[in-house]
Design a protein around this motif. Structure first.
Motif, PDB file in Angstrom:
ATOM      1  N   UNK A   1       0.622  -1.087  -0.012  1.00 22.71           N
ATOM      2  CA  UNK A   1       0.006  -0.147   0.011  1.00 22.71           C
ATOM      3  C   UNK A   1       0.824   1.257   0.080  1.00 22.71           C
ATOM      4  N   UNK A   2       2.045   1.131   0.974  1.00 20.85           N
ATOM      5  CA  UNK A   2       2.717   2.173   0.827  1.00 20.85           C
ATOM      6  C   UNK A   2       3.487   2.673  -0.710  1.00 20.85           C
ATOM      7  N   UNK A   3       3.897   1.577  -1.417  1.00 21.24           N
ATOM      8  CA  UNK A   3       4.461   1.590  -2.430  1.00 21.24           C
ATOM      9  C   UNK A   3       3.377   2.366  -3.362  1.00 21.24           C
ATOM     10  N   UNK A   4       2.050   1.974  -3.193  1.00 26.03           N
ATOM     11  CA  UNK A   4       0.899   2.560  -4.126  1.00 26.03           C
ATOM     12  C   UNK A   4       0.877   4.074  -3.897  1.00 26.03           C
ATOM     13  N   UNK A   5       0.929   4.118  -2.646  1.00 18.64           N
ATOM     14  CA  UNK A   5       0.506   5.848  -2.106  1.00 18.64           C
ATOM     15  C   UNK A   5       1.964   6.657  -2.837  1.00 18.64           C
ATOM     16  N   UNK A   6       2.920   6.154  -2.785  1.00 15.20           N
ATOM     17  CA  UNK A   6       4.034   6.896  -3.276  1.00 15.20           C
ATOM     18  C   UNK A   6       4.126   6.976  -4.603  1.00 15.20           C
ATOM     19  N   UNK A   7       3.690   5.894  -5.542  1.00 21.00           N
ATOM     20  CA  UNK A   7       3.194   6.230  -6.930  1.00 21.00           C
ATOM     21  C   UNK A   7       2.165   7.065  -7.308  1.00 21.00           C
TER      22      UNK A   7
ATOM     23  N   UNK B   1       1.867   9.526  -4.959  1.00 25.10           N
ATOM     24  CA  UNK B   1       2.290  10.873  -4.668  1.00 25.10           C
ATOM     25  C   UNK B   1       3.339  11.668  -5.832  1.00 25.10           C
ATOM     26  N   UNK B   2       3.995  10.750  -6.587  1.00 27.23           N
ATOM     27  CA  UNK B   2       4.884  11.282  -7.458  1.00 27.23           C
ATOM     28  C   UNK B   2       4.446  11.020  -8.834  1.00 27.23           C
ATOM     29  N   UNK B   3       3.248  10.730  -8.931  1.00 31.19           N
ATOM     30  CA  UNK B   3       2.585  10.370 -10.087  1.00 31.19           C
ATOM     31  C   UNK B   3       3.405   9.374 -11.298  1.00 31.19           C
ATOM     32  N   UNK B   4       3.841   8.395 -10.696  1.00 29.09           N
ATOM     33  CA  UNK B   4       4.695   7.395 -11.074  1.00 29.09           C
ATOM     34  C   UNK B   4       4.158   6.862 -12.370  1.00 29.09           C
ATOM     35  N   UNK B   5       4.784   6.310 -13.267  1.00 27.36           N
ATOM     36  CA  UNK B   5       4.176   5.276 -14.643  1.00 27.36           C
ATOM     37  C   UNK B   5       4.242   4.201 -14.193  1.00 27.36           C
ATOM     38  N   UNK B   6       4.638   3.383 -13.382  1.00 24.56           N
ATOM     39  CA  UNK B   6       4.798   1.945 -12.967  1.00 24.56           C
ATOM     40  C   UNK B   6       5.318   1.748 -11.606  1.00 24.56           C
ATOM     41  N   UNK B   7       4.479   0.847 -11.133  1.00 30.16           N
ATOM     42  CA  UNK B   7       4.831   0.293  -9.597  1.00 30.16           C
ATOM     43  C   UNK B   7       5.416  -1.030  -9.870  1.00 30.16           C
TER      44      UNK B   7
ATOM     45  N   UNK C   1      -3.236  -2.747  -3.920  1.00 29.29           N
ATOM     46  CA  UNK C   1      -2.076  -1.683  -4.237  1.00 29.29           C
ATOM     47  C   UNK C   1      -2.302  -1.222  -5.591  1.00 29.29           C
ATOM     48  N   UNK C   2      -2.369  -2.450  -6.577  1.00 27.08           N
ATOM     49  CA  UNK C   2      -2.462  -1.960  -7.848  1.00 27.08           C
ATOM     50  C   UNK C   2      -3.497  -1.082  -8.305  1.00 27.08           C
ATOM     51  N   UNK C   3      -4.849  -1.425  -7.502  1.00 26.55           N
ATOM     52  CA  UNK C   3      -6.076  -0.685  -7.845  1.00 26.55           C
ATOM     53  C   UNK C   3      -5.737   1.067  -7.492  1.00 26.55           C
ATOM     54  N   UNK C   4      -5.075   1.163  -6.416  1.00 25.74           N
ATOM     55  CA  UNK C   4      -4.937   2.271  -5.799  1.00 25.74           C
ATOM     56  C   UNK C   4      -3.844   2.945  -6.641  1.00 25.74           C
ATOM     57  N   UNK C   5      -2.719   2.396  -7.175  1.00 20.97           N
ATOM     58  CA  UNK C   5      -1.758   3.040  -7.929  1.00 20.97           C
ATOM     59  C   UNK C   5      -2.242   3.492  -9.457  1.00 20.97           C
ATOM     60  N   UNK C   6      -3.387   2.783  -9.747  1.00 17.47           N
ATOM     61  CA  UNK C   6      -4.121   2.952 -11.040  1.00 17.47           C
ATOM     62  C   UNK C   6      -4.816   4.242 -10.980  1.00 17.47           C
ATOM     63  N   UNK C   7      -5.169   4.648  -9.587  1.00 21.10           N
ATOM     64  CA  UNK C   7      -5.879   5.816  -9.241  1.00 21.10           C
ATOM     65  C   UNK C   7      -5.436   6.871 -10.169  1.00 21.10           C
ATOM     66  N   UNK C   8      -3.803   7.151  -9.944  1.00 23.66           N
ATOM     67  CA  UNK C   8      -3.184   8.183 -10.527  1.00 23.66           C
ATOM     68  C   UNK C   8      -2.446   7.744 -11.884  1.00 23.66           C
ATOM     69  N   UNK C   9      -2.827   6.779 -12.414  1.00 25.79           N
ATOM     70  CA  UNK C   9      -2.663   6.204 -13.832  1.00 25.79           C
ATOM     71  C   UNK C   9      -1.392   5.478 -13.753  1.00 25.79           C
ATOM     72  N   UNK C  10      -0.892   4.763 -12.548  1.00 26.50           N
ATOM     73  CA  UNK C  10       0.220   3.910 -12.641  1.00 26.50           C
ATOM     74  C   UNK C  10      -0.134   2.644 -12.716  1.00 26.50           C
ATOM     75  N   UNK C  11       0.544   1.578 -13.648  1.00 30.10           N
ATOM     76  CA  UNK C  11       0.244   0.530 -13.948  1.00 30.10           C
ATOM     77  C   UNK C  11       1.181  -0.265 -12.907  1.00 30.10           C
ATOM     78  N   UNK C  12       0.709  -1.496 -12.520  1.00 30.67           N
ATOM     79  CA  UNK C  12       1.468  -2.391 -11.567  1.00 30.67           C
ATOM     80  C   UNK C  12       2.008  -3.674 -12.169  1.00 30.67           C
ATOM     81  N   UNK C  13       3.465  -4.137 -11.925  1.00 37.47           N
ATOM     82  CA  UNK C  13       3.844  -5.367 -12.187  1.00 37.47           C
ATOM     83  C   UNK C  13       4.133  -6.080 -10.770  1.00 37.47           C
TER      84      UNK C  13
END
Ligand code: GLU
Length: 386
Positions: free
Chosen positions: A168-174, A176-182, A237-249
Motif C-alpha cells: 500500500x505504501x508503494x502505491x501511495x508513493x506512486x 504521490x509522485x505520479x509514477x508510471x509504473x509500480x 495496491x495495484x488498484x490504488x496505484x491506477x488511481x493516478x494512472x500507474x500500472x503495476x507489475x
C-alpha cells in the motif's frame, strides 16, 4: 492488451517505484540479503543512468520502497519470534532501519548513485500540506538524480494510524509522485487464478486490468489465508496505484535482471495495467473534487483560449480571485458571467494570484520576488467542465 501495447507500456515508463518485501530483503528473516540488495541496486542504477547498449534509451527516475526494518531489527536483537507489543515492534524497526539504510547507501554508492532515506507515515500522505511537502521533496531528490529509499516510519506509528503494509505504501508513493509504473518484487512469480499450492488447475495471469474485481477473487478475497498480507494487498495496491494512472507489475524478486528486462518491454510476472492514463486520471480527480477552495474569473479572451485552443491560463487573462487557496489546490475557473468553465491546480496561492491579475508572465518575478511557473494553471493540470 496486445503484446506490443504491453511492451510499449513497460518501455515508456519513465518514473518507476520499486517495492521489495521483508522476506526477500532479509532472506526469510535470516538477515539482510546483501547479494540480493546489491543486485536490485545495480539494476536500479542502470535504469537511473540509462544504457543504450541494453536498449535503455534515456534515464528513468527510480524510487525504492523497501520493507525489512522489523525483520532485520529482530535479527539484530536476537529475537526469534515476532513480538506482539507495539513498543517492541517499534524498537525492532528502529534498530533494523539502520541496517537497511546503510545497506542501500553502500550498494547504491558502489554503483555511483546517491541515495536518500525517506521515512513516511500515513499522516504525511493524508494531510494536504504534508503531502505537498513530501511530494516536492521526492521530486527534488529525483531532479538531483538521487535515489530515494522509502519505508514507513514504523517507530512512531501505532496500528491504528499505520499505512500498515509496504504494498500500500508503494502505491501511495506512486500516487504521490505520479509514477508510471509500480513494480512489486515478491517471493512469488505473480498472480494465479487460484492458489497454485492447492489447486492444480490454477493458471498464471500474465496481464490484467488494475481494479478489476475478478482479480480480488483470484487473490483469495478478504480474509482468506493466501490473501492476507499477500497477493490481495498487492492487487489492492495495484488498484490504488491506477488511481493516478500507474500500472503495476507483480514479479519474483529473484528473477534474473527483472527490472532491466521489464524496462526493455519484456513482460515478466503479472502486469496489471491502469485503465486510465496519467493525465486523464489527474483530470478525473479534479472533476471529482467536491470542495474547491477558490475560483479565478477570467476575461472573455482567456475563456475563448481555454475553451477553443486548450491553452494554459496565464495571469494576464485573470480579472478576479475568489477564496483562499494555496499552491497545488484545485480551484474553479469561471467565465466573465461567473459560470464554471473548468478546474485546475493553482500554481500560485490566492494572495499571490490577486497580485498577478492582469499582469504579463514576464512580470511575475518583479511582482512576487520569485517565479514558480509562467502559467497560473498549466494546461496539463486543467480540465474543462463545460
Ligand atoms: N515497514 C515494515 C518494515 O520495514 C514492513 C511492512 C511490510 O512488509 O509490508 O519492517
Amino acid at each position: 492488451m496486445t503484446e506490443k501495447s504491453v511492451s510499449d507500456l513497460l518501455r515508456h515508463a519513465r518514473r518507476i517505484v520499486v517495492k521489495v518485501g521483508s522476506s526477500l530483503v532479509t532472506n526469510e528473516g535470516r538477515g539482510l540479503d546483501e547479494a540480493a540488495i546489491g543486485e536490485w541496486c545495480r539494476q536500479m542504477a542502470v535504469l537511473a543512468q540509462g544504457d543504450d547498449t541494453l536498449g535503455l534509451v534515456g534515464r528513468r527516475e527510480v524510487i525504492m520502497v523497501s520493507s525489512g526494518a522489523i525483520a532485520e531489527g529482530m535479527k539484530r536483537l536476537g529475537w526469534a519470534k515476532r513480538p506482539q507489543e507495539v513498543n517492541e515492534l517499534q524498537a525492532a524497526a528502529a534498530v533494523g532501519q539502520m541496517g537497511l539504510a546503510q545497506m542501500y547507501e553502500t550498494k547504491l554508492r558502489e554503483q555511483g548513485l546517491r541515495s536518500a532515506q525517506v521515512l513516511l507515515t500515513h499522516a504525511d500522505l493524508a494531510d494536504r500540506e504534508r503531502y505537498l511537502n513530501a511530494r516536492s521533496t521526492l521530486l527534488t531528490l529525483l531532479q538531483y538524480k538521487v535515489l530515494p529509499v522509502i519505508n514507513e516510519n514504523d517507530t512512531v506509528v501505532t496500528d491504528e494510524i499505520k499505512v500498515g503494509d509496504n504494498d500500500t505504501l508503494g502505491a501511495l508513493v506512486a500516487n504521490l509522485v505520479e509514477a508510471d509504473l509500480l513494480v512489486i518484487l515478491t517471493d512469488q512469480k505473480g498472480l494465479y487464478t487460484a492458489d497454485p499450492r492447492g489447486n492444480p488447475a490454477a493458471e498464471f495471469v500474465e496481464v490484467g486490468r488494475a481494479g478489476d474485481p475478478a482479480l480480488e477473487r483470484m487473490a483469495g478475497g478478504a480474509g482468506s489465508s493466501i490473501g492476507k498480507g499477500g497477493m490481495l494487498t498487492k492487487i489492492l495496491a495495484a488498484r490504488r496505484a491506477a488511481g493516478s494512472g500507474a500500472s503495476t507489475v507483480i514479479a519474483w524478486g529473484r528473477e534474473e535482471n527483472a527490472l532491466l528486462r521489464l524496462a526493455t518491454g519484456e513482460r515478466i510476472g503479472t502486469l496489471l495495467a491502469a485503465p486510465t492514463q496519467k493525465t486523464q486520471a489527474r483530470k478525473q480527480w479534479m472533476v471529482d473534487h467536491l470542495q474547491l477552495r477558490g475560483a479565478l474569473v477570467v476575461d472573455a479572451g482567456a475563456a475563448a483560449k481555454l475553451r477553443g485552443e486548450g491553452k494554459s491560463l496565464l495571469p494576464i487573462g485573470m480579472t478576479q480571485v475568489d477564496g483562499v487557496f494555496s499552491r497545488g489546490d484545485v480551484i474553479a475557473i469561471r467565465d466573465p458571467a461567473g459560470a464554471e468553465l473548468g478546474r485546475g491546480l493553482a500554481n500560485y496561492s490566492s494572495v499571490e494570484a490577486r497580485l498577478l491579475c492582469r499582469k504579463p508572465s514576464s512580470e511575475i518575478r518583479a511582482v512576487l520576488g520569485y517565479s514558480a511557473e509562467p502559467e497560473m494553471v498549466h494546461r496539463d493540470n486543467l480540465v474543462l467542465t463545460r
